[in-house]
Design a protein around this motif. Structure first.
Motif, PDB file in Angstrom:
ATOM      1  N   ALA A  21      12.003 -39.783 -78.117  1.00 57.94           N
ATOM      2  CA  ALA A  21      12.293 -39.270 -79.456  1.00 57.94           C
ATOM      3  C   ALA A  21      11.916 -40.268 -80.548  1.00 57.94           C
ATOM      4  O   ALA A  21      11.470 -39.875 -81.633  1.00 57.94           O
ATOM      5  CB  ALA A  21      13.769 -38.904 -79.566  1.00 57.94           C
ATOM      6  N   ASP A  22      12.065 -41.576 -80.274  1.00 54.74           N
ATOM      7  CA  ASP A  22      11.770 -42.575 -81.303  1.00 54.74           C
ATOM      8  C   ASP A  22      10.278 -42.598 -81.656  1.00 54.74           C
ATOM      9  O   ASP A  22       9.901 -42.709 -82.833  1.00 54.74           O
ATOM     10  CB  ASP A  22      12.248 -43.964 -80.869  1.00 54.74           C
ATOM     11  N   HIS A  25       9.492 -39.372 -83.583  1.00 54.62           N
ATOM     12  CA  HIS A  25      10.065 -39.469 -84.929  1.00 54.62           C
ATOM     13  C   HIS A  25       9.174 -40.301 -85.849  1.00 54.62           C
ATOM     14  O   HIS A  25       8.899 -39.914 -86.992  1.00 54.62           O
ATOM     15  CB  HIS A  25      11.465 -40.098 -84.847  1.00 54.62           C
ATOM     16  N   ARG A  26       8.695 -41.425 -85.342  1.00 54.01           N
ATOM     17  CA  ARG A  26       7.839 -42.294 -86.165  1.00 54.01           C
ATOM     18  C   ARG A  26       6.527 -41.617 -86.541  1.00 54.01           C
ATOM     19  O   ARG A  26       6.064 -41.731 -87.681  1.00 54.01           O
ATOM     20  CB  ARG A  26       7.550 -43.606 -85.432  1.00 54.01           C
ATOM     21  N   VAL A  28       5.919 -38.300 -86.671  1.00 54.80           N
ATOM     22  CA  VAL A  28       6.197 -37.179 -87.595  1.00 54.80           C
ATOM     23  C   VAL A  28       6.460 -37.711 -88.995  1.00 54.80           C
ATOM     24  O   VAL A  28       5.969 -37.158 -89.984  1.00 54.80           O
ATOM     25  CB  VAL A  28       7.394 -36.321 -87.102  1.00 54.80           C
ATOM     26  N   ARG A  29       7.208 -38.804 -89.110  1.00 56.81           N
ATOM     27  CA  ARG A  29       7.480 -39.391 -90.428  1.00 56.81           C
ATOM     28  C   ARG A  29       6.197 -39.859 -91.093  1.00 56.81           C
ATOM     29  O   ARG A  29       5.985 -39.647 -92.290  1.00 56.81           O
ATOM     30  CB  ARG A  29       8.441 -40.590 -90.283  1.00 56.81           C
ATOM     31  N   TYR A 175       3.420 -32.992 -85.398  1.00 54.05           N
ATOM     32  CA  TYR A 175       4.342 -32.171 -86.201  1.00 54.05           C
ATOM     33  C   TYR A 175       4.192 -30.690 -85.876  1.00 54.05           C
ATOM     34  O   TYR A 175       5.176 -29.993 -85.651  1.00 54.05           O
ATOM     35  CB  TYR A 175       4.081 -32.423 -87.692  1.00 54.05           C
TER      36      TYR A 175
END
Length: 198
Positions: A21-22, A25-26, A28-29, A175
């Motif tokens: 997930a980390d 997350h990075r 997608v951000r 994304y």
């Protein structure tokens, strides 16, 4: 039209990772920040429209001394340290972006929401045909990733469907993959992804 679902031996390095997930997350951000316009803007005291005349005399009023109605403490005065146009984007290495895409593909494969089909082609650009085929498969929100080129008829038919997105392999991104419930990849798409992410 019917989707010809096939079984393929997928590359473990792309589709067999333990999704993190980390990492997702990075990536997608990074994607969303780069997409942000950053055109937000407020007026400072040098930009608001007001007279430059001293607003009242220096002494004898019993009030604090003031020179400008543009000061931030007054209504309609300039904004102090407000937002100014800027880029929200930040750097992310190519290696990490590739890794993010691999983890996104692995996440879909691990959750059983990855489907491989023979091809994504339509004889004519009819939205009804595509909508019926998607409904028959029981897909709700679906992203279709094709090879280097997307069939024009298929692309035109999908354009009218809110729950169907179509991308060529080069457009595949973390994304969009995570946003949709089901990921459908054509045989050509799998080969092109394997070549791209090697």
């Amino acid at each position: 039209m019917t989707f010809n679902v096939i079984k393929l031996d997928l590359d473990e390095a792309l589709f067999g990772l333990e999704p993190r997930a980390d990492i997702l997350h990075r990536v997608v951000r990074w994607q969303r920040n780069n997409a942000q316009q950053g055109t937000h803007k407020v007026k400072t005291r040098s930009e608001v429209s007001y007279s430059t005349k001293k607003i009242y005399r220096q002494k004898g009023t019993g009030g604090a001394r003031h020179g400008s109605r543009k000061a931030p403490i007054f209504r309609k005065g300039g904004i102090y340290k407000g937002p100014t146009p800027r880029s929200h984007g930040h750097e992310l290495t190519k290696k990490f972006r590739k890794l993010g895409l691999k983890h996104a593909l692995s996440a879909k494969a691990a959750s059983g929401n990855l489907v491989v089909v023979e091809d994504a082609k339509l004889a004519e650009a009819k939205t009804a045909l595509l909508a019926k085929a998607v409904k028959e498969q029981g897909w709700k929100r679906v992203l279709v990733i094709d090879g280097a080129d997307v069939d024009e008829n298929f692309k035109a038919a999908a354009a009218n469907l809110a729950n169907v997105d179509v991308l060529p392999t080069i457009g595949a991104n973390v994304y969009d993959i995570l946003k949709r419930d089901t990921l459908v990849i054509t045989k050509a798409g799998v080969e092109a992804l394997e070549a791209r992410l090697k």
